[in-house]
Design a protein around this motif. Sequence first.
Motif, PDB file in Angstrom:
ATOM      1  N   ASP A 205      -8.230  32.249 -24.557  1.00 40.93           N
ATOM      2  CA  ASP A 205      -6.849  31.781 -24.285  1.00 40.93           C
ATOM      3  C   ASP A 205      -6.888  30.366 -23.656  1.00 40.93           C
ATOM      4  O   ASP A 205      -7.499  30.335 -22.565  1.00 40.93           O
ATOM      5  CB  ASP A 205      -6.143  32.538 -23.143  1.00 40.93           C
ATOM      6  N   SER A 206      -6.674  29.241 -24.171  1.00 41.82           N
ATOM      7  CA  SER A 206      -6.772  27.870 -23.687  1.00 41.82           C
ATOM      8  C   SER A 206      -5.469  27.595 -23.052  1.00 41.82           C
ATOM      9  O   SER A 206      -5.570  26.403 -22.161  1.00 41.82           O
ATOM     10  CB  SER A 206      -6.966  26.962 -24.731  1.00 41.82           C
ATOM     11  N   GLY A 207      -4.546  28.410 -23.200  1.00 40.65           N
ATOM     12  CA  GLY A 207      -3.246  28.221 -22.242  1.00 40.65           C
ATOM     13  C   GLY A 207      -2.200  27.167 -23.202  1.00 40.65           C
ATOM     14  O   GLY A 207      -1.420  26.551 -22.631  1.00 40.65           O
ATOM     15  N   LEU A 208      -2.522  27.022 -24.595  1.00 33.77           N
ATOM     16  CA  LEU A 208      -1.825  26.133 -25.208  1.00 33.77           C
ATOM     17  C   LEU A 208      -0.467  26.334 -25.472  1.00 33.77           C
ATOM     18  O   LEU A 208       0.116  27.598 -25.634  1.00 33.77           O
ATOM     19  CB  LEU A 208      -2.548  26.256 -26.681  1.00 33.77           C
ATOM     20  N   ALA A 209       0.323  25.346 -25.261  1.00 38.36           N
ATOM     21  CA  ALA A 209       1.867  25.293 -25.816  1.00 38.36           C
ATOM     22  C   ALA A 209       1.948  24.303 -26.793  1.00 38.36           C
ATOM     23  O   ALA A 209       1.504  23.258 -26.732  1.00 38.36           O
ATOM     24  CB  ALA A 209       2.528  25.235 -24.439  1.00 38.36           C
ATOM     25  N   TYR A 210       3.026  24.627 -27.715  1.00 39.47           N
ATOM     26  CA  TYR A 210       3.387  23.582 -28.741  1.00 39.47           C
ATOM     27  C   TYR A 210       4.765  23.289 -28.556  1.00 39.47           C
ATOM     28  O   TYR A 210       5.660  24.112 -28.065  1.00 39.47           O
ATOM     29  CB  TYR A 210       3.507  24.433 -30.005  1.00 39.47           C
ATOM     30  N   VAL A 245       3.710  16.036 -39.887  1.00 37.56           N
ATOM     31  CA  VAL A 245       3.682  16.599 -41.482  1.00 37.56           C
ATOM     32  C   VAL A 245       4.661  16.243 -42.046  1.00 37.56           C
ATOM     33  O   VAL A 245       5.964  16.807 -41.809  1.00 37.56           O
ATOM     34  CB  VAL A 245       3.333  18.024 -41.147  1.00 37.56           C
ATOM     35  N   PRO A 246       4.693  15.554 -43.329  1.00 32.91           N
ATOM     36  CA  PRO A 246       5.843  15.405 -44.141  1.00 32.91           C
ATOM     37  C   PRO A 246       6.301  16.748 -44.444  1.00 32.91           C
ATOM     38  O   PRO A 246       5.302  17.450 -45.234  1.00 32.91           O
ATOM     39  CB  PRO A 246       5.310  14.183 -45.343  1.00 32.91           C
ATOM     40  N   ILE A 247       7.530  17.155 -44.509  1.00 30.26           N
ATOM     41  CA  ILE A 247       7.950  18.388 -45.347  1.00 30.26           C
ATOM     42  C   ILE A 247       8.883  18.110 -46.258  1.00 30.26           C
ATOM     43  O   ILE A 247       9.530  16.919 -46.113  1.00 30.26           O
ATOM     44  CB  ILE A 247       8.386  19.332 -44.212  1.00 30.26           C
ATOM     45  N   GLU A 248       9.721  19.062 -46.925  1.00 29.32           N
ATOM     46  CA  GLU A 248      10.465  18.980 -47.934  1.00 29.32           C
ATOM     47  C   GLU A 248      12.050  18.320 -47.345  1.00 29.32           C
ATOM     48  O   GLU A 248      12.000  18.436 -46.275  1.00 29.32           O
ATOM     49  CB  GLU A 248      10.908  20.319 -48.769  1.00 29.32           C
ATOM     50  N   GLY A 249      12.757  17.821 -48.231  1.00 31.47           N
ATOM     51  CA  GLY A 249      14.200  17.268 -47.667  1.00 31.47           C
ATOM     52  C   GLY A 249      14.167  15.944 -46.934  1.00 31.47           C
ATOM     53  O   GLY A 249      14.854  15.543 -46.102  1.00 31.47           O
ATOM     54  N   GLY A 250      13.007  14.972 -47.238  1.00 30.78           N
ATOM     55  CA  GLY A 250      12.736  14.033 -46.769  1.00 30.78           C
ATOM     56  C   GLY A 250      12.527  13.861 -45.284  1.00 30.78           C
ATOM     57  O   GLY A 250      13.459  13.079 -44.336  1.00 30.78           O
ATOM     58  N   ARG A 251      11.941  14.786 -44.633  1.00 29.78           N
ATOM     59  CA  ARG A 251      11.600  14.936 -43.042  1.00 29.78           C
ATOM     60  C   ARG A 251      10.307  14.842 -42.711  1.00 29.78           C
ATOM     61  O   ARG A 251       9.252  15.364 -43.465  1.00 29.78           O
ATOM     62  CB  ARG A 251      12.379  16.210 -42.674  1.00 29.78           C
ATOM     63  N   TRP A 252      10.101  14.463 -41.461  1.00 28.11           N
ATOM     64  CA  TRP A 252       8.911  14.621 -40.668  1.00 28.11           C
ATOM     65  C   TRP A 252       8.988  15.935 -39.774  1.00 28.11           C
ATOM     66  O   TRP A 252       9.819  15.950 -38.871  1.00 28.11           O
ATOM     67  CB  TRP A 252       8.466  13.465 -39.904  1.00 28.11           C
ATOM     68  N   LEU A 253       8.052  16.742 -39.571  1.00 31.55           N
ATOM     69  CA  LEU A 253       7.979  17.749 -38.701  1.00 31.55           C
ATOM     70  C   LEU A 253       6.785  17.182 -37.869  1.00 31.55           C
ATOM     71  O   LEU A 253       5.511  17.220 -37.929  1.00 31.55           O
ATOM     72  CB  LEU A 253       7.443  19.018 -39.195  1.00 31.55           C
ATOM     73  N   VAL A 254       7.345  17.114 -36.516  1.00 31.99           N
ATOM     74  CA  VAL A 254       6.191  16.681 -35.492  1.00 31.99           C
ATOM     75  C   VAL A 254       6.052  17.582 -34.648  1.00 31.99           C
ATOM     76  O   VAL A 254       6.746  18.287 -33.736  1.00 31.99           O
ATOM     77  CB  VAL A 254       6.870  15.443 -34.888  1.00 31.99           C
ATOM     78  N   THR A 255       4.876  17.823 -34.347  1.00 31.55           N
ATOM     79  CA  THR A 255       4.349  18.960 -33.432  1.00 31.55           C
ATOM     80  C   THR A 255       3.493  18.353 -32.170  1.00 31.55           C
ATOM     81  O   THR A 255       2.404  17.694 -32.743  1.00 31.55           O
ATOM     82  CB  THR A 255       3.621  20.195 -34.192  1.00 31.55           C
TER      83      THR A 255
END
Length: 481
Positions: A205-210, A245-255
Amino acid sequence: MSSDPVRTSRNKHRRAVVIGGGLAGMLAAGVLREYAEEVTVVERDVLPEGPLSRRSLPQAHHAHLLWSGGARAMESLLPGTTDRWLAAGARRIPLPTGLVSMSAQGWFRRFPEMQFLIACSRDLLDWVVRDEVLASPRVTVLRRTELLGLEGGAGRVHGVRVRGEEAGERVLPADLVVDAGGRGSRAPEWLRALGVGEVREEKVDSGLAYASRIFRAPAGSEEYPVVNVQADAREPRPGCTATIVPIEGGRWLVTLSGTRGGQPTNAADEFEDFARSVRHPVVAELISRAEPLSDVVVSRSTVNRRRFYEKLGDWPEGFVAVGDSVATYNPVYGHGMSVAAQGVVALRRALAMHGMGSPGLARRVQRSLAGPVGTAWDLATGQDILYPGAIGKDPGAGAKVLRHYVDRLMLTATGRPLVAKALFDVMTLSAPTSSLLKPEIALAVLRGPALKPLTGPPLSDDELRIAKEPRGEREADPADA
């Protein structure tokens, strides 16, 4: 003579039960429909009719990369799946050509295609698979149904006990039960209740959060690369990353992600600042002019956990665990879906060779699963254990020696195509980690990079121009309508 395996291999009416209607469960049901006349999927949630979110899959809000090793596995299980994803708006992105990524050892060059990934939302990935599998009359979903336990004994599982909102509590008999219940699987408890021995489990467990947010992609960015800034686990600070990450619908998913002591929050006004604080601010710069389309969603369900089912000496007939039920990984590495698909390929291979009722089938499958599971486990935990405050077992002296070699290999991959290909083959789960030790790769690693390191992200002039257009001008552009 019929070519249907159900008819040709056995006269008996075969039944299978799949626990969980997620991606792994649907892939398993897709295979089992070839070998059983009834396949029942037990699902506690309600599965949507289209590419929509599910309450029981909160991680779907974050970036998902389906590496080529997983995409090929899914294509082999459900031919035509890739074309259906692409027709629905997903993109096939060549690697590393369509990748702008800063590794711990520097920027990767955008060499000609070596592997690929499928980029879209997790909801779309799941829906295409689900729609294909549920088209079969042999597959039935019991929605809003809770799995109470396994039926049988230590030697064989004969079915499952469930409780549904309509039919109440009952037993579903089965010749084979596949647990694809995900992170929440209680299989060790179920097996213990049957008298099966304790399952050894490890956690790192690195304690990661998104934290993730969706933005409107700039006009003209239909072929934009995946952009990623990775952490360097050797630095004495929390490991923070930023990804588009480019995703459908002309969107960017930014994580965005951060390990213990450096986690992002759900505050919208802190999102860009966090992206700017990672090892390079390119993601922050690219989204600074983009229009947000969603709130910030945070997840902390990121512990690496592995259950060593293959080590049990008294594994029961009639029961197999796949996907996240066996192992979960830090999502930053993007391996969960691919490992699940490769595990279902192992299930299909065993069924094709031995048939559903053959002695030792479940044990064979469980041991076969350990291959892809182990590769992803080593890749994830070997890095995560290094972050400050990480909780888990010390990998030992041998792993540390290997780590020094991998560091040198990563550096060499930034400037030598032969080594870059070997790295991407392993990273995409298209080759085992042992391939990194081949003599020609080891010699190239000893020589080091053939090209000087890049000093910044390898974005083209057009890609930079697209991202730098003021938001107002983009909104007025007819192509954005």
